[in-house]
Design an enzyme around this catalytic site. Structure first.
Site, mmCIF file in Angstrom:
data_model
loop_
_atom_site.group_PDB
_atom_site.id
_atom_site.type_symbol
_atom_site.label_atom_id
_atom_site.label_comp_id
_atom_site.label_asym_id
_atom_site.label_seq_id
_atom_site.Cartn_x
_atom_site.Cartn_y
_atom_site.Cartn_z
ATOM 1 N N SER A 178 -0.860 0.663 5.893
ATOM 2 C CA SER A 178 -1.141 -0.190 7.042
ATOM 3 C C SER A 178 -2.123 -1.278 6.639
ATOM 4 C CB SER A 178 -1.737 0.656 8.179
ATOM 5 O OG SER A 178 -1.932 -0.121 9.335
ATOM 6 N N ASP A 179 -2.044 -2.399 7.341
ATOM 7 C CA ASP A 179 -2.993 -3.482 7.109
ATOM 8 C C ASP A 179 -3.171 -4.245 8.413
ATOM 9 O OD1 ASP A 179 -4.519 -4.731 4.785
ATOM 10 O OD2 ASP A 179 -3.671 -6.488 5.787
ATOM 11 N N THR A 180 -4.359 -4.794 8.594
ATOM 12 C CA THR A 180 -4.678 -5.554 9.801
ATOM 13 C C THR A 180 -5.323 -6.874 9.421
ATOM 14 O OG1 THR A 180 -5.050 -3.508 11.050
ATOM 15 C CG2 THR A 180 -6.004 -5.529 11.965
ATOM 16 N N LYS B 288 0.830 -1.210 0.000
ATOM 17 C CA LYS B 288 0.000 0.000 0.000
ATOM 18 C C LYS B 288 0.865 1.260 0.000
ATOM 19 C CE LYS B 288 -3.910 -2.323 2.136
ATOM 20 N NZ LYS B 288 -4.742 -2.493 3.342
#
Length: 191
Positions: A69-71, A52
């Site tokens: 960011s990623d979760t 990203k």
């Protein structure tokens, strides 16, 4: 005041980054979030955060650092993304019910020359959920756009009996780690 870009459409990430006091411009990126064959959930979440941030740079957001960011929610070594429908959501909640799972949130800061990233792991324990609680939660509309099918900062918080790690990472952006990563990135640019 540092200027940067936030490569995320998430209102929660926007609010959390604003809490840190940074000036930033938010935009969304389209990224294929499919897990690669043989990729662990930890590798997946870090790759997506980096992707990203790097996609933002490639799209021309290259005059300031880009934060991605990623979760993902992980249980039984399975990465749970956003539920595709009610049946998928119900299966997720049944899997999380009465158990401890991990929430992995990765952050990455990039420009044309380099990238720094980090993964924050938080353990979250759910109470045993009834079928009625699961159905009512789906009907609330909250789970549809949440990794793992729940939002700890909303109605889903009532299911959490214990947590070890960063609350803000579970919401979507770990404040302490994000601030430290941005500072390290900027300091490295001046070396």
């Amino acid at each position: 005041m540092t200027m940067l870009y936030l490569a995320s459409a998430s209102a929660r990430r926007k609010q959390l980054l604003a809490q840190l006091g940074y000036e930033f411009t938010q935009f969304s990126v389209d990224a294929d979030e499919s897990q690669l064959v043989g990729e662990t959930p930890l590798q997946l979440v870090e790759r997506l955060a980096r992707l990203k941030a790097q996609t933002g740079v490639a799209l021309g957001y290259d005059d300031k650092p880009v934060l991605g960011s990623d979760t993902v929610v992980v249980v039984d070594n399975l990465a749970l993304g956003k539920p595709v429908d009610e049946a998928d959501f119900t299966a997720m909640m049944q899997r999380l019910s009465g158990r401890t799972h991990q929430v992995l949130t990765a952050i990455a800061v990039a420009n044309k020359h380099r990238i720094l990233s980090q993964v924050v792991v938080t353990d979250v324990t759910f109470k045993a959920l009834t079928n009625e609680e699961i159905a009512a939660y789906w009907q609330s509309g909250e789970p549809q756009d949440k990794a793992g099918g729940y939002g700890i900062q909303g109605l889903g918080g009532r299911f959490v009996t214990q947590m070890s790690g960063s609350y803000f990472a579970v919401v979507g952006l770990p404040l302490y780690e994000t601030d430290e990563l941005i500072k390290a990135f900027i300091a490295g640019a001046h070396e």
